[in-house]
Design an enzyme around this catalytic site. Structure first.
Site: not given
Length: 254
Positions: A50, A52, A111, A198
């Site tokens: 999911r 952001d 990522y 992040r």
């Protein structure tokens, strides 16, 4: 009931995130609307992650079920037609067994975080990189990142609204390297906490600026305290690159 697996690329900027929202556009919602135009059926699309608002994807994976059967290539091409003008592209569609699950069958997620590290702001990559004008030491950032690799309690890097059952995760890889004017952070794990990458990026930036030493990242991790985390980075430079699965023999690609 046929189950279809999709590999998807999207720009996250125009969306409130992957998950369907009552008050704005989402990647999940755009896909579900396109599938309904193709099939006449209202379905739920389940994603591997999911992402952001503002987070991009080069290889998000999702699945959905239909009553009708379509050739996989037609699913890909028709969805790309109906998704216009949203910045979402179905790279591949495949018919899979009913036990395939985009989220729970995943064995690893990869990522990529891009930092544009130069004085001049981006002219072409606005919203797709994090612009940091102060020079960053990528080698120091990489050294600091290695304290985070392995199995740890990542409470320090976990968002307050994270829904994961446990803050304990195994981080398989966290590499930092410089490529000309960009610094790339590459992370791999079976799963991640909300805002974990992040949080890593914002904390490693402090090391790159010389405000923290690499060992300070280890101290922050061991504190198991959200207050010990550096500032969370903006989402602009974050991409879901790829999701890994065990080989699935009953897959016919389109």
């Amino acid at each position: 009931m046929p189950r279809y697996r999709l590999t998807i690329e999207y720009e996250g900027g125009p969306f409130l995130g992957w998950q369907r929202q009552a008050d704005g556009g989402s990647v999940q919602g755009a896909l579900e609307a396109a599938i309904e135009k193709l099939s006449g059926e209202r379905v739920t699309v389940t994603g591997a992650g999911r992402t952001d608002a503002g987070v991009h994807a080069l290889g998000q994976v999702a699945h959905f079920d239909l009553e009708k059967t379509f050739e996989a290539g037609k699913v890909r091409d028709a969805l790309n037609h109906y998704l216009r003008p949203d910045p979402v592209s179905v790279l591949d569609a495949a018919a899979v067994d009913g036990d395939f699950h985009a989220r729970f069958s995943a064995t690893a997620r990869h990522y990529w975080f891009r930092i544009l590290n130069r004085r001049a702001p981006p002219a072409l990559g606005e919203g797709r990189v994090w612009h940091v004008s102060q020079n960053l030491d990528a080698d120091a950032m990489h050294a600091a990142a290695q304290f985070l690799v392995g199995r740890h309690d990542f409470t320090t890097f976990r968002a307050a609204e994270c829904q994961s059952a446990s803050p304990v995760k195994t981080l398989d890889r966290l590499d930092v390297s410089r490529r000309a004017d960009e610094i790339h952070i590459e992370a791999s794990a079976r799963s991640f906490l909300h805002h974990q990458i992040r949080g890593f990026a914002g904390t490693l930036k402090l090391v790159g600026e010389g405000k923290w030493r690499p060992r300070d990242v280890e101290k922050a991790l061991k504190a198991r305290d959200r207050a010990a985390c550096g500032p969370v980075s903006p989402p602009d430079g974050l991409y879901l690159v790829k999701v890994d699965y065990d080989p699935h023999p009953s897959t016919s690609s389109g």
